[in-house]
Structure formats: structure tokens, C-alpha cells
Write a protein that holds these residues in place. Structure first.
Motif, PDB file in Angstrom:
ATOM      1  N   GLU A   1      70.918 -25.234  98.347  1.00 11.20           N
ATOM      2  CA  GLU A   1      71.878 -24.721  99.325  1.00 11.20           C
ATOM      3  C   GLU A   1      71.828 -25.503 100.634  1.00 11.20           C
ATOM      4  OE1 GLU A   1      71.168 -20.563  99.825  1.00 11.20           O
ATOM      5  OE2 GLU A   1      72.068 -20.031  97.902  1.00 11.20           O
TER       6      GLU A   1
ATOM      7  N   THR B   1      78.081 -30.416  98.591  1.00  9.82           N
ATOM      8  CA  THR B   1      77.833 -28.993  98.317  1.00  9.82           C
ATOM      9  C   THR B   1      76.606 -28.462  99.048  1.00  9.82           C
ATOM     10  OG1 THR B   1      76.429 -29.370  96.364  1.00  9.82           O
ATOM     11  CG2 THR B   1      78.817 -29.335  96.015  1.00  9.82           C
TER      12      THR B   1
ATOM     13  N   LYS C   1      70.037 -25.064  92.163  1.00 13.60           N
ATOM     14  CA  LYS C   1      71.093 -25.373  93.125  1.00 13.60           C
ATOM     15  C   LYS C   1      70.510 -25.395  94.531  1.00 13.60           C
ATOM     16  CE  LYS C   1      75.705 -24.010  94.709  1.00 13.60           C
ATOM     17  NZ  LYS C   1      75.390 -24.281  96.139  1.00 13.60           N
TER      18      LYS C   1
ATOM     19  N   ASP D   1      75.285 -34.916  99.652  1.00 12.87           N
ATOM     20  CA  ASP D   1      75.908 -34.079  98.629  1.00 12.87           C
ATOM     21  C   ASP D   1      76.838 -33.099  99.357  1.00 12.87           C
ATOM     22  OD1 ASP D   1      76.551 -32.051  96.798  1.00 12.87           O
ATOM     23  OD2 ASP D   1      74.647 -32.235  95.744  1.00 12.87           O
TER      24      ASP D   1
END
Length: 277
Positions: free
Chosen positions: A125, A205, A123, A203
Motif C-alpha cells: 500500500e 498503485t 499488495k 509503482d
């Protein structure tokens, strides 16, 4: 000694982002630019090694960050470089959160990865780009128009162009075609503004940050000609990338440095006391 002279004796590592830096919990992945590498030289003789990121890895490690220095095809396309970066990360960081720090073209690689490679076992960040040509660079436009590189858009497609050198010398034309790679076309303003940006959305996120750089470079120095090319087209720049082109996401600040100052010292002498303080 003048303030500018003092700055020339230090690297970007001596200019902290904040006086009390708190290291990120997630590993930091360093992504190099065009012609980049991780390190050159024998592992058995560290003093002879040349590191792309200079002492950046060591400086981050000193404040507690886990740092991973990556290596992708030096002159590959953004697609090739992003795929290689993904291959490396999924092999060593599956199940982990990560933060990207990317210099120059490396920022485009990371943006492509985040936008188009969505099935990631890690993931991301944040992505922090350092003097990345998000809008392309007039330097690459100049080389395309005056030298002829930048005809290869991707590994399977070549767009034939005529330049002054091509017309004058078929041998030079052939050499240019052999040396041309997708990276050059991927860094032109036409490609970045007309194709890449519109087809590479952020993205939602991931947090996006960026730094730019600007300095005055004498015309007789290595980056003097390219600084003039960019300055005429886009204004303040670091010799390769303008401030405006470097902006993406939350723009943090403009550094007083040239394009190659930004990834730290190229040669790090490891004597008493270690490398860069």
C-alpha cells in the motif's frame, strides 16, 4: 537542560508523527539499511540483544500495528537485497496488504522491488523512506575516489579503479578489492542519478512518502567528517544523506537527528515498564 540536550536523551520514538496516531490496518514491514540486521545477541538473554530498529517495533505494536522486521544481505547489491526481501515476504505475507518503512539503503531495496518484481502475492500500500539516499550520497563518492571501494557494480562485474591508496600499496589495493561489495557502488550519486532512478519508476498503485534529517555534527565526532563531505556538496544533511537526496514521493518533514538516530535506540534495556515509552 537545553532543548537540544533534552533531545539527545530520547530517541526518535518520542517524537510522534501525530498526537493521535492511528495504526495502519496492514502489517508494517521494517527494512534496514547498509550493514543492517534484525537483531544481534542470544534469544535466551533479551537484555543482551542489540536491535537495528531499537524500540521501533515495540512502539508501533503499542498502538496496534503488526510489525515485521526483515533481514537482507548486509552489503549486498540493491538487486540481491530486494530479491531476498521479496522471498521473505511472499513466504509469510501472501494474500496480505503491507506497508514498507525503510531506513537508508533499505528504501532503494523497496523501490527496486516495487518497480521490477511485479508478480507479488502481497499488495504493498505504501513505502515510507527515512533518510534514504535516493540521489546517492557524496560519502560513497568520497570513499570511491579516495579509498577505492565502489568498483563492484554488481556481483558479476568489477570496474577497476585507481586511487591514491591503490597506487601506493598493492597489498592495500588487493584488500580493498576483497572488501568491496556492490552496495558501495549502488549508493554513489553517479549510480543513483545516472542509472537507478531512470530505470526504477514508481509503482502507480503504491503511495510514496519520505522523511529527511539534518543536524550540526562536530568534526571530531563519528559522523563529523562525513557530515562535512555531504555539506560541501549538497548542504544540510544527517551525516550521510542530504535533505535533498532524502526526498522521494510526498516529502513529510525534516527531522532534527543524525543518520543513526533515525532507526531508534540501538540498545534497549527491558527493565520494569518495558522498553521505550
Amino acid at each position: 537542560m537545553t532543548e537540544r540536550a533534552k533531545r539527545k536523551n530520547v530517541s526518535g520514538l518520542d517524537m510522534p508523527v501525530t498526537p493521535h496516531y492511528k495504526a495502519p490496518r496492514a502489517p508494517v514491514v521494517l527494512c534496514h539499511g547498509l550493514y543492517g540486521y534484525d537483531k544481534w545477541g542470544p534469544d535466551s538473554f533479551p537484555m543482551l540483544q542489540v536491535h537495528y530498529w531499537g524500540g521501533v517495533e515495540e512502539a508501533l505494536a503499542k498502538v496496534g500495528a503488526k510489525v515485521i522486521v526483515t533481514k537482507v544481505p548486509r552489503t549486498g547489491s540493491v538487486w540481491e537485497r530486494a530479491q531476498e526481501l521479496h522471498t521473505v515476504l511472499k513466504a509469510i505475507l501472501a494474500g496480505n496488504n503491507v506497508n514498507f518503512i525503510a531506513h537508508s539503503m533499505g528504501g532503494l531495496d523497496c523501490r527496486y522491488l516495487l518497480s521490477h518484481i511485479r508478480d507479488r502475492p502481497y499488495k504493498v500500500e505504501s513505502l515510507t523512506t527515512i533518510s534514504t539516499p535516493h540521489q546517492g550520497s557524496p560519502v560513497m563518492d568520497w570513499f570511491r575516489d579516495h579509498v577505492g571501494v565502489g568498483a563492484v557494480v554488481d556481483a558479476a562485474k568489477r570496474v577497476e579503479r585507481q586511487s591514491p591508496l591503490n597506487v601506493l600499496d598493492p597489498v592495500v589495493q588487493r584488500m580493498i578489492q576483497l572488501l568491496d561489495t556492490p552496495a558501495y557502488a549502488n549508493l554513489t550519486t553517479d549510480y543513483c542519478r545516472g542509472y537507478f532512478n531512470s530505470n526504477t519508476p514508481n509503482d502507480p498503485t503504491v503511495a510514496y512518502y519520505s522523511y529527511g534529517a539534518s543536524t550540526n555534527i562536530p568534526p571530531w565526532t563519528f559522523l563529523g567528517l562525513t557530515w562535512q563531505v555531504v555539506n560541501e556538496k549538497e548542504g544540510e544533511n544527517d551525516g550521510i544523506v542530504s535533505i535533498e537526496s532524502a526526498k522521494w514521493g510526498k516529502y513529510i518533514k525534516t527531522l532534527d537527528a543524525n543518520h543513526w538516530d533515525l532507526n531508534g535506540q540501538r540498545f534497549v534495556y527491558k527493565g520494569n515498564g518495558g522498553g521505550v515509552d
